[in-house]
Design an enzyme around this catalytic site. Sequence first.
Site: not given
Length: 246
Positions: A76, A151, A155, A187, A225-227
């Site tokens: 990973e 990341d 932009k 995401d 948790k973010f997802e």
Amino acid sequence: MSDSLPKDSKSTLATTDNDTPTYMRKIRSFVLREGRLTKGQQHALDNFWSDYGLQYQTEAFDLTQVFGRDKPRVLEIGFGMGQSLVQMAADAADKDFIGIEVHRPGVGACLATAQARNVTNLKVFQHDAVEILEHSIADNSLDTVQLFFPDPWHKKRHHKRRIVQTEFASLVQRKLKPGGVFHMATDWQNYAEYMLEVMQPIAGFSNMSTSNDYVERPEHRPLTKFEQRGQRLGHGVWDLMYKKES
């Protein structure tokens, strides 16, 4: 490991003596912002690195020797704080996991979690993933390469910093065994579309989606948790899986 980005902004391909393409990247996909370590993270780095840590080297590791066995291997890239990586390793004792992360707080947190859960099938690098893949990982040695929520460099002028580029994907392909899988998740819809645009023309990779675009999140990828928060807010997540043809 340098704390600053190189001034050169181009990526090139060179060849070795045996005509194997070598990824000569001069622009990085990350900016190293060194956050302050917590006492727990520093303790883990001081005490558990010898159990879990691998130092970057310019020769490929013998992974069978590293893990003391020959099992399917999952690598990973950019594991963040390491919770999902440790969870996957804990849930799949029949596989060996390698994590790469450049940020020391995340590495420290991962080591602490792995030690607390008594995970033994995990090794960790703190170094640039491209250099690790190019030099420290043998060709045709990995069953899966995972790249979750990199990341997005959203932009347009920063798209050149996105890690998913043709040269990088070809490097991943070299490291995978025939039948091995490159699994990405993001995401950001724009990045997902960009990943498809990069991956589709690469010979030797086949999209595992029946619709030739995205797949449902497989059970082995933990829901972060973010997802979960994003899902509650109606945000999408796109998984892409490509298999290396034999």
